[in-house]
Design an enzyme around this catalytic site. Structure first.
Site, PDB file in Angstrom:
ATOM      1  N   PRO A  11       0.790  -1.221   0.000  1.00 16.94           N
ATOM      2  CA  PRO A  11       0.000   0.000   0.000  1.00 16.94           C
ATOM      3  C   PRO A  11       0.829   1.280   0.000  1.00 16.94           C
ATOM      4  O   PRO A  11       1.886   1.349   0.624  1.00 16.94           O
ATOM      5  CB  PRO A  11      -0.831  -0.104   1.289  1.00 16.94           C
ATOM      6  CG  PRO A  11      -0.150  -1.125   2.116  1.00 16.94           C
ATOM      7  CD  PRO A  11       0.522  -2.066   1.163  1.00 16.94           C
ATOM      8  N   ASN A  12       0.293   2.243  -0.708  1.00 13.04           N
ATOM      9  CA  ASN A  12       0.835   3.614  -0.818  1.00 13.04           C
ATOM     10  C   ASN A  12       2.059   3.716  -1.719  1.00 13.04           C
ATOM     11  O   ASN A  12       2.498   4.826  -2.024  1.00 13.04           O
ATOM     12  CB  ASN A  12       1.142   4.209   0.575  1.00 13.04           C
ATOM     13  CG  ASN A  12      -0.089   4.234   1.457  1.00 13.04           C
ATOM     14  OD1 ASN A  12      -1.103   4.817   1.071  1.00 13.04           O
ATOM     15  ND2 ASN A  12      -0.045   3.583   2.600  1.00 13.04           N
ATOM     16  N   ARG A  19       4.974  10.831  -2.467  1.00 14.48           N
ATOM     17  CA  ARG A  19       4.729  10.568  -1.058  1.00 14.48           C
ATOM     18  C   ARG A  19       6.024  10.724  -0.265  1.00 14.48           C
ATOM     19  O   ARG A  19       6.993  10.010  -0.504  1.00 14.48           O
ATOM     20  CB  ARG A  19       4.241   9.120  -0.970  1.00 14.48           C
ATOM     21  CG  ARG A  19       4.286   8.514   0.373  1.00 14.48           C
ATOM     22  CD  ARG A  19       4.227   6.993   0.264  1.00 14.48           C
ATOM     23  NE  ARG A  19       4.062   6.450   1.586  1.00 14.48           N
ATOM     24  CZ  ARG A  19       4.408   5.231   1.940  1.00 14.48           C
ATOM     25  NH1 ARG A  19       4.940   4.409   1.062  1.00 14.48           N
ATOM     26  NH2 ARG A  19       4.221   4.823   3.159  1.00 14.48           N
ATOM     27  N   TYR A  24      11.310   8.646   0.814  1.00 15.21           N
ATOM     28  CA  TYR A  24      11.237   7.605  -0.222  1.00 15.21           C
ATOM     29  C   TYR A  24      11.837   8.031  -1.572  1.00 15.21           C
ATOM     30  O   TYR A  24      11.901   7.220  -2.486  1.00 15.21           O
ATOM     31  CB  TYR A  24       9.784   7.156  -0.410  1.00 15.21           C
ATOM     32  CG  TYR A  24       9.188   6.558   0.855  1.00 15.21           C
ATOM     33  CD1 TYR A  24       9.682   5.362   1.378  1.00 15.21           C
ATOM     34  CD2 TYR A  24       8.155   7.196   1.540  1.00 15.21           C
ATOM     35  CE1 TYR A  24       9.159   4.821   2.545  1.00 15.21           C
ATOM     36  CE2 TYR A  24       7.616   6.656   2.702  1.00 15.21           C
ATOM     37  CZ  TYR A  24       8.121   5.471   3.197  1.00 15.21           C
ATOM     38  OH  TYR A  24       7.601   4.929   4.350  1.00 15.21           O
ATOM     39  N   ASN A  75       8.058  -5.687  -1.356  1.00 14.13           N
ATOM     40  CA  ASN A  75       8.035  -4.570  -0.418  1.00 14.13           C
ATOM     41  C   ASN A  75       6.592  -4.495   0.081  1.00 14.13           C
ATOM     42  O   ASN A  75       5.744  -3.903  -0.578  1.00 14.13           O
ATOM     43  CB  ASN A  75       8.460  -3.266  -1.092  1.00 14.13           C
ATOM     44  CG  ASN A  75       8.481  -2.118  -0.093  1.00 14.13           C
ATOM     45  OD1 ASN A  75       7.984  -2.254   1.028  1.00 14.13           O
ATOM     46  ND2 ASN A  75       9.044  -0.999  -0.501  1.00 14.13           N
ATOM     47  N   ALA A  78       3.415  -0.978   4.622  1.00 12.70           N
ATOM     48  CA  ALA A  78       2.942  -1.020   6.019  1.00 12.70           C
ATOM     49  C   ALA A  78       2.486  -2.418   6.442  1.00 12.70           C
ATOM     50  O   ALA A  78       2.502  -2.748   7.637  1.00 12.70           O
ATOM     51  CB  ALA A  78       1.814  -0.013   6.211  1.00 12.70           C
ATOM     52  N   GLU A  99      12.862  -9.537   0.889  1.00  9.99           N
ATOM     53  CA  GLU A  99      12.072  -8.418   1.417  1.00  9.99           C
ATOM     54  C   GLU A  99      12.853  -7.128   1.182  1.00  9.99           C
ATOM     55  O   GLU A  99      14.038  -7.064   1.539  1.00  9.99           O
ATOM     56  CB  GLU A  99      11.840  -8.661   2.913  1.00  9.99           C
ATOM     57  CG  GLU A  99      11.116  -7.541   3.632  1.00  9.99           C
ATOM     58  CD  GLU A  99      10.986  -7.833   5.136  1.00  9.99           C
ATOM     59  OE1 GLU A  99      11.326  -8.965   5.586  1.00  9.99           O
ATOM     60  OE2 GLU A  99      10.565  -6.916   5.862  1.00  9.99           O
ATOM     61  N   HIS A 101      12.878  -2.828   1.579  1.00 10.47           N
ATOM     62  CA  HIS A 101      12.335  -1.556   2.056  1.00 10.47           C
ATOM     63  C   HIS A 101      13.204  -0.440   1.515  1.00 10.47           C
ATOM     64  O   HIS A 101      14.437  -0.512   1.607  1.00 10.47           O
ATOM     65  CB  HIS A 101      12.303  -1.496   3.586  1.00 10.47           C
ATOM     66  CG  HIS A 101      11.431  -2.569   4.155  1.00 10.47           C
ATOM     67  ND1 HIS A 101      10.069  -2.506   4.082  1.00 10.47           N
ATOM     68  CD2 HIS A 101      11.736  -3.755   4.714  1.00 10.47           C
ATOM     69  CE1 HIS A 101       9.559  -3.611   4.611  1.00 10.47           C
ATOM     70  NE2 HIS A 101      10.553  -4.398   4.989  1.00 10.47           N
ATOM     71  N   ARG A 108      13.756   4.241  11.965  1.00 12.97           N
ATOM     72  CA  ARG A 108      12.493   4.990  12.052  1.00 12.97           C
ATOM     73  C   ARG A 108      11.705   4.600  13.303  1.00 12.97           C
ATOM     74  O   ARG A 108      12.274   4.077  14.257  1.00 12.97           O
ATOM     75  CB  ARG A 108      11.718   4.772  10.748  1.00 12.97           C
ATOM     76  CG  ARG A 108      12.514   5.253   9.516  1.00 12.97           C
ATOM     77  CD  ARG A 108      11.760   5.043   8.231  1.00 12.97           C
ATOM     78  NE  ARG A 108      10.525   5.830   8.211  1.00 12.97           N
ATOM     79  CZ  ARG A 108       9.553   5.644   7.318  1.00 12.97           C
ATOM     80  NH1 ARG A 108       9.675   4.707   6.380  1.00 12.97           N
ATOM     81  NH2 ARG A 108       8.468   6.379   7.365  1.00 12.97           N
TER      82      ARG A 108
HETATM   83  C1  DQA Z   1       8.493   0.836   3.484  1.00 14.20           C
HETATM   84  C2  DQA Z   1       8.638   1.034   4.993  1.00 14.20           C
HETATM   85  C3  DQA Z   1       7.323   0.798   5.700  1.00 14.20           C
HETATM   86  O1  DQA Z   1       7.465   0.953   7.098  1.00 14.20           O
HETATM   87  C4  DQA Z   1       6.291   1.786   5.210  1.00 14.20           C
HETATM   88  O2  DQA Z   1       5.031   1.528   5.815  1.00 14.20           O
HETATM   89  C5  DQA Z   1       6.186   1.817   3.732  1.00 14.20           C
HETATM   90  C6  DQA Z   1       7.385   1.683   2.914  1.00 14.20           C
HETATM   91  C7  DQA Z   1       9.792   1.177   2.724  1.00 14.20           C
HETATM   92  O3  DQA Z   1       9.890   0.820   1.558  1.00 14.20           O
HETATM   93  O4  DQA Z   1      10.683   1.850   3.268  1.00 14.20           O
HETATM   94  O5  DQA Z   1       5.110   2.065   3.194  1.00 14.20           O
HETATM   95  O6  DQA Z   1       8.220  -0.545   3.234  1.00 14.20           O
END
Ligand code: DQA
Length: 141
Positions: A11-12, A19, A24, A75, A78, A99, A101, A108
């Site tokens: 998501p997002n 964003r 990011y 990825n 959240a 995985e 990120h 964080r």
């Molecule tokens: C994320 C890190 C997560 O904590 C966050 O909720 C994201 C992006 C990252 O790529 O750094 O949406 O996965």
């Protein structure tokens, strides 16, 4: 036969580039996809690139990967920190999982320090920006 890697985004991440760019970066998800495809081509890997804001759709894609992919780069955004269901789905997948990120989640908020997905992942990349996706490809290559 060339190998297929599923690159799954949670998501997002559709808003990547717009964003919180201070966290990011400025690249869009389309930019990330293009670079991943270019790099994958040099390794002779096929890519299925997918993003969803919906947990169930990500799970459906992991189930699809069971029959079609030799690896998953995920990825989960959240859902990393909340989703036992995505962990369970990944546990049904028998090839390697990486995985990724974009940010260094360990630098964080403390709620980002725990990952359900890491209980399954064979490798975890965090804090390399969008380069992390291509680093994950190197792992499979
Ligand atoms: C994320 C890190 C997560 O904590 C966050 O909720 C994201 C992006 C990252 O790529 O750094 O949406 O996965």
């Amino acid at each position: 036969m060339s190998k297929t890697i599923y690159v799954l985004n949670g998501p997002n991440l559709n808003l990547l580039g717009k964003r919180q760019p201070e966290i990011y970066g400025h690249e869009t998800l389309a930019d990330v996809e293009q670079k991943v495809r270019e790099r994958a081509a040099t390794f002779g890997l096929e890519i299925v690139f997918f993003q969803s804001n919906h947990e169930g759709e990500i799970i459906d894609k992991i189930h699809e990967a069971r029959d079609h992919a030799q690896g998953i780069i995920i990825n989960p955004a959240a859902y990393t920190h909340t989703s036992v269901a995505i962990l369970d789905a990944l546990n049904t997948f028998e090839s390697p999982v990486v995985e990724v990120h974009i940010s260094n989640v360990h630098k964080r908020e403390s709620f980002r320090h725990h990952s359900y997905v890491s209980l399954r992942a064979d490798a975890v990349i965090a804090g390399m920006g969008t380069l992390g996706y291509r680093a994950a490809l190197e792992y499979f290559a």
